[in-house]
Design a protein around this motif. Sequence first.
Motif, short mmCIF file in Angstrom:
data_model
loop_
_atom_site.label_atom_id
_atom_site.label_comp_id
_atom_site.label_asym_id
_atom_site.label_seq_id
_atom_site.Cartn_x
_atom_site.Cartn_y
_atom_site.Cartn_z
N ALA A 180 0.79 -1.13 0.20
CA ALA A 180 -0.03 -0.05 0.03
C ALA A 180 0.67 1.31 -0.10
O ALA A 180 0.70 2.23 -0.69
N THR A 181 2.11 1.28 0.73
CA THR A 181 2.81 2.37 0.74
C THR A 181 3.51 2.72 -0.64
O THR A 181 3.48 3.46 -1.00
N LEU A 182 4.07 1.48 -1.24
CA LEU A 182 4.39 1.52 -2.94
C LEU A 182 3.26 2.17 -3.69
O LEU A 182 3.61 3.16 -4.35
N ASN A 183 2.01 1.68 -3.53
CA ASN A 183 0.81 2.40 -4.34
C ASN A 183 0.66 3.88 -4.08
O ASN A 183 0.65 4.71 -4.93
N GLU A 184 0.77 4.21 -2.63
CA GLU A 184 0.69 5.60 -2.47
C GLU A 184 1.79 6.37 -2.99
O GLU A 184 1.75 7.60 -3.35
N MET A 185 2.91 5.90 -2.92
CA MET A 185 4.06 6.79 -3.41
C MET A 185 3.85 7.03 -4.92
O MET A 185 4.37 7.80 -5.45
N ASN A 186 3.29 5.70 -5.51
CA ASN A 186 2.98 6.08 -6.95
C ASN A 186 1.97 7.35 -7.20
O ASN A 186 2.18 7.98 -8.04
N ASP A 187 0.94 7.24 -6.52
CA ASP A 187 -0.12 8.44 -6.47
C ASP A 187 0.76 9.68 -5.92
O ASP A 187 0.39 10.66 -6.84
N ARG A 212 0.22 24.61 -3.37
CA ARG A 212 -0.91 24.35 -2.34
C ARG A 212 -2.03 23.58 -2.82
O ARG A 212 -2.84 22.98 -2.06
N GLN A 213 -2.70 23.56 -4.02
CA GLN A 213 -3.60 22.74 -4.63
C GLN A 213 -3.59 21.36 -4.34
O GLN A 213 -4.22 20.45 -4.09
N VAL A 214 -2.07 20.97 -4.35
CA VAL A 214 -1.91 19.38 -4.24
C VAL A 214 -1.50 18.96 -2.90
O VAL A 214 -1.47 17.66 -2.67
N ILE A 215 -1.41 20.02 -1.95
CA ILE A 215 -1.09 19.45 -0.51
C ILE A 215 -2.25 18.75 -0.16
O ILE A 215 -1.84 17.52 0.78
N PRO A 216 -3.56 18.85 -0.21
CA PRO A 216 -4.58 18.02 0.55
C PRO A 216 -4.32 16.30 -0.11
O PRO A 216 -4.51 15.53 0.66
N ILE A 217 -4.03 16.40 -1.47
CA ILE A 217 -4.00 15.08 -1.94
C ILE A 217 -2.69 14.32 -1.55
O ILE A 217 -2.74 13.25 -1.20
N ILE A 218 -1.60 15.32 -1.08
CA ILE A 218 -0.37 14.41 -0.86
C ILE A 218 -0.69 14.05 0.61
O ILE A 218 -0.19 13.13 1.14
N GLY A 219 -1.42 15.15 1.32
CA GLY A 219 -1.64 14.69 2.84
C GLY A 219 -2.40 13.36 2.76
O GLY A 219 -2.55 12.70 3.81
N LYS A 220 -3.38 13.12 1.80
CA LYS A 220 -4.56 12.03 1.90
C LYS A 220 -3.48 10.72 1.72
O LYS A 220 -3.64 9.61 2.05
N CYS A 221 -2.51 11.13 0.67
CA CYS A 221 -1.49 9.89 0.33
C CYS A 221 -0.74 9.56 1.76
O CYS A 221 -0.57 8.39 2.11
N LEU A 222 -0.33 10.51 2.28
CA LEU A 222 0.41 10.03 3.59
C LEU A 222 -0.39 9.60 4.70
O LEU A 222 -0.11 8.60 5.51
N ASP A 223 -1.61 10.07 4.87
CA ASP A 223 -2.68 9.40 5.67
C ASP A 223 -3.00 7.81 5.36
O ASP A 223 -3.07 7.12 6.11
N GLU A 224 -3.05 7.68 4.08
CA GLU A 224 -3.16 6.48 3.53
C GLU A 224 -1.92 5.38 4.11
O GLU A 224 -2.28 4.22 4.58
N ILE A 225 -0.92 5.90 3.85
CA ILE A 225 0.48 5.19 4.22
C ILE A 225 0.33 4.93 5.86
O ILE A 225 0.71 3.95 6.39
N THR A 226 0.04 6.06 6.53
CA THR A 226 -0.36 5.94 8.03
C THR A 226 -1.34 4.93 8.29
O THR A 226 -0.97 3.82 9.24
N LYS A 227 -2.45 4.73 7.66
CA LYS A 227 -3.56 4.00 7.80
C LYS A 227 -3.02 2.41 7.60
O LYS A 227 -3.51 1.62 8.20
#
Length: 597
Positions: free
Chosen positions: A97-104, A261-276
Amino acid sequence: MLVAAVQFLSSDIKRIPTLDKEIPVYLFPQDQFDNLEKHTQWGIDVLEKYIKFVKERTEIELSYAKQLRNLSKKYQPKKNSKEEEEYRYTSTRAFLATLNEMNDYAGQHEVISENMTSLITGELTRYVQELKQERKSHFHDGRKAQQHIETCWKQLEASKRRFERDCKEADRAQQYFEKMDADINVTKADVEKARQQAQLRHQMAEDSKAEYSSTLQKFNSEQHDHYYTHIPNIFQKIQEMEERRIVRIGESMKTFAEVDRQVIPIIGKCLDEITKAAESIDHKNDSQLVIEAFKSGFEPPGDIDFEDFTQPMKRTVSESSLSNSRGDGKSEPKFGGKSKGKLWPFIKKNKIIETLLGTKLSLKLGAGPEDFSNLPPEQRRKKLQQKVDELNKDIQKEMDQRDALTKMKDVYIKNPQMGDAASVDHRLAELGQNIEKLRLEVQKFEGWLAEVEGRLPMRTEQARRQSGLYEAQNTSAVNSCAQDRESSPDGSYTEEQSQETEMKVPATDFDDEFDDEEPLPTIGTCKALYTFEGQNEGTISVAEGEMLYVIEEDKGDGWTRIRRNEDEEGYVPTSYVEVYLDKNAKDVYKSLQKISE
């Protein structure tokens, strides 16, 4: 700077010459145009430098995104490799999942590069071209106005010099006339001639004076328009152009920050998924998977009786020892002699390891026995169950093909122009033979499976119910085949199937000693592509992105059986999940298929 230049021009305008004063050379501020030209060119250079900076930033973002994608791809599990087996565990699934999120995550850096290219680099490049054209036009107008006022100045100078020359010649002609008129020796004709010449020169001086006065008035008017209208307008346009450039570069800098600034929420979501994913790691579950993978099913040995060598009696062996408890199976190791009996625990461990390693190698080479008798009981049961499941799937596929061909044949019979109905008879016969062979194979492996389950310690009621449900589902396709065969003349399969269904597993004396549940074996993992609300009986609800275990593949009906934990399992639409089958299951199927051929 522009305001200062206009003020400088205004101060020069106050020094407009008159007839009795010479016009100064420094009246026309050509140096101001040169200064403004240098400054505006510097502004364009700054804009182009900023464009180059943004372009290099986009290249860095693309390079970073490419490196992230390559890194993610490098550590992705390879298809049909041993790495796929490792992704049954929650820790490795979290890593996946971390690899997939890093791809995103890399994709968001590509978005930054694309937006900066389109919104900043492309727009500013076009604006620079327009700015250069506008600047060129303004300075062209300035030079044209400067040349015009210089031409007027030259005309004024020429008129002034001509007037000055005519005045001097008229004065000399007047003096000559007066001299001739005073001379008594000069004839009257010469005096008249001198008088006429003086009058002519005086008239020429008057004409030059009038021309000079008219030219001076025209020049003063042109000069006034030049310094109070044309040049201020040109300077004002240059100032507005320069201010627009400054505003434009400021807006581009704001866009530069806004794109990030526009991509910060999406990047934050990727990091949240990695944490999850990291929080979903279950060490207990991973340990249980290892236990299930390597559980042999052997019974622990009984106590060794005390041997009293003081009395002439034979050594006795506990009735619960390995030789008695394992029965008369062919693959059971038999120990003879006293030394081997005493070393049983150590020999047992070594033989389990050798058996597991040898089994894995023999299956890869396709040299293992068909009934998996070289495996420990529990591993053998799992392999036989997998084989039965695979055969049932093959039967269902063959039946689906037969049904399709039967429908096609009916269509050909009703519409002969569409095809020959007899052309599918040969294929239907082949499918019937294949189904019959697969049924026999199912019977054979189910017999071995029943034999193995009869030797294993009885599982708990819940495990037996799950096993009964699983077998009922697996045999549903075979039973439907049997119903189709009841219309045939022999009807032999229906009788054999009913006899096999009535086969009972013999009970053992270990019901109370072993109550561990034995869930259905997992054959892989899957990832939920969409959210599914399982409201019907037998289905299970899943959330998008959730990782689960696959315990039964799609048999052609569009449903896959999955498990979340020991208490939650059910069916979901196959199109809603992405299945990663265990490589061992595939290898076993291929090996058994070669053996059966």
